[in-house]
Design an enzyme around this catalytic site. Structure first.
Site, PDB file in Angstrom:
ATOM      1  N   HIS A 110       7.983   5.291   1.001  1.00 39.12           N
ATOM      2  CA  HIS A 110       7.779   3.924   1.414  1.00 39.12           C
ATOM      3  C   HIS A 110       9.260   3.808   2.436  1.00 39.12           C
ATOM      4  CE1 HIS A 110       6.334  -0.390   0.683  1.00 39.12           C
ATOM      5  NE2 HIS A 110       7.064  -0.235   1.699  1.00 39.12           N
ATOM      6  N   GLU A 163       3.739   2.480  -7.134  1.00 38.72           N
ATOM      7  CA  GLU A 163       4.971   3.347  -6.573  1.00 38.72           C
ATOM      8  C   GLU A 163       6.069   2.602  -7.512  1.00 38.72           C
ATOM      9  OE1 GLU A 163       6.242   0.914  -2.370  1.00 38.72           O
ATOM     10  OE2 GLU A 163       4.578   1.961  -2.467  1.00 38.72           O
ATOM     11  N   ARG A 186       0.618  -1.678   2.125  1.00 39.39           N
ATOM     12  CA  ARG A 186       0.940  -1.872   0.598  1.00 39.39           C
ATOM     13  C   ARG A 186      -0.050  -0.809  -0.189  1.00 39.39           C
ATOM     14  NH1 ARG A 186       5.092  -3.794   1.675  1.00 39.39           N
ATOM     15  NH2 ARG A 186       5.735  -5.844   0.919  1.00 39.39           N
TER      16      ARG A 186
END
Length: 323
Positions: free
Chosen positions: A281, A263, A234
């Protein structure tokens, strides 16, 4: 199996939508012209929420409290920091996630990022495509030879990464909340101690308040000027301002990141750093794994609605405390 009313705040996958719609009434909040009105109309009927994604929709305590008959929250993802699981658990609401099924693809991306960041593969690809090879050779790069990988969070994904790293002849060390029995890798009691003992820091720990900025300025300085940071966990685990400063000033060598603190917004200063590899991601973003994740959500819903209980409850769930 009894039919449930389910509410999905944000679209996840067609496979999941279709699979849940076969046996249950699925309310698609993202399609509602007026989401608040939609919630008001169905809140008494909704018995489960379907959450997932990164930065898409936060299932907060206030959101959960709108549904008086809510029994469960089925989350598509191994990390569930978007869900207030503590609040859910305190109110007798089960929360599940999807561990295990995404380990291999995320571990693959972690090693790909390490190779890319070390050998500057994206940069050398751009060098060739721009025609620069016609007038000169690409500069020499760093190597993986002789490196030690420190794994911050030796869970399922961390162990899958370690297995791959061993094949590259990397030495392994780790830090976690506790030392694990039966693990032969050296254990370090703090992130700073781990960073000082390695020159690759692989971040695979869970997100949340407890781990926010666990990789801070001091950890990056301990990693050192030959150090490489990889984060597939994360973005909140890394202090991005400290990371940018470390990259710009040479306090660390390079970084490979699949996750970011806010993000999909990525700081321009991080994008401008030439010693980074940045991915949007995509660690678990394969057809195979996303279908497996969706199937585990469907299986959790089926198990719960048939009275058999959840398959993969999270630590905060009341189910574990009652059994």
């Amino acid at each position: 199996m009894s039919e449930f009313d389910l509410l999905m705040p944000a679209f996840l996958t067609d496979f999941l939508v279709d699979g849940l719609s076969k046996n249950h009434t699925l309310h698609k909040l993202w399609e509602a012209p007026d989401p608040a009105a939609k919630i008001s109309a169905v809140k008494d009927r909704v018995r489960a929420l379907i959450s997932g994604g990164i930065g898409r929709f936060k299932v907060t305590a206030d959101f959960i409290a709108q549904f008086p008959n809510l029994e469960a929250i089925f989350h598509m993802g191994v990390g569930y920091d978007l869900v207030d699981a503590a609040y859910a658990g305190a109110h007798g609401i089960i929360v599940t996630n999807t561990p295990g099924v995404l380990d291999e693809d995320v571990a693959d991306i972690a090693m790909a990022l390490l190779l890319d960041a070390t050998r500057q593969i994206p940069q050398s690809d751009a060098f060739l495509r721009s025609g620069k090879w016609l007038t000169g050779t690409y500069p020499l790069t760093a190597t993986l030879r002789g490196r030690t990988m420190g794994i911050l969070g030796l869970g399922r994904i961390g162990k899958a990464i370690a297995k791959r790293a061993e094949a590259f002849d990397l030495k392994i060390a780790y830090h976690g909340r506790t030392q694990q029995a039966g693990v032969a890798y050296p254990y370090y009691a703090t992130p700073i101690a781990l960073a000082a003992a390695c020159d690759v820091l692989m971040v695979v720990a869970p997100g949340g308040a407890e781990t926010k900025h666990i990789v801070n300025k001091a950890v990056l300085e301990a990693l050192g000027p030959d150090g490489i940071l990889i984060n597939v966990a994360r973005g909140s685990l890394v202090d991005e301002a400290a990371l940018i400063e470390a990259l710009q000033t040479g306090k660390i060598l390079a970084a490979g990141l699949d996750v970011f603190e806010f993000e999909p917004k990525v700081p321009q200063a991080l994008i401008d750093c030439q010693n980074t590899v940045l991915l949007p991601h995509v660690g678990s973003a394969t057809h195979y794994t996303r279908q497996a994740m969706a199937q585990l959500v469907i299986d959790n819903v089926a198990s719960w609605t048939s009275g058999k209980g959840p398959l993969t409850p999270v630590a905060e769930t009341p189910w574990q405390r009652l059994n």
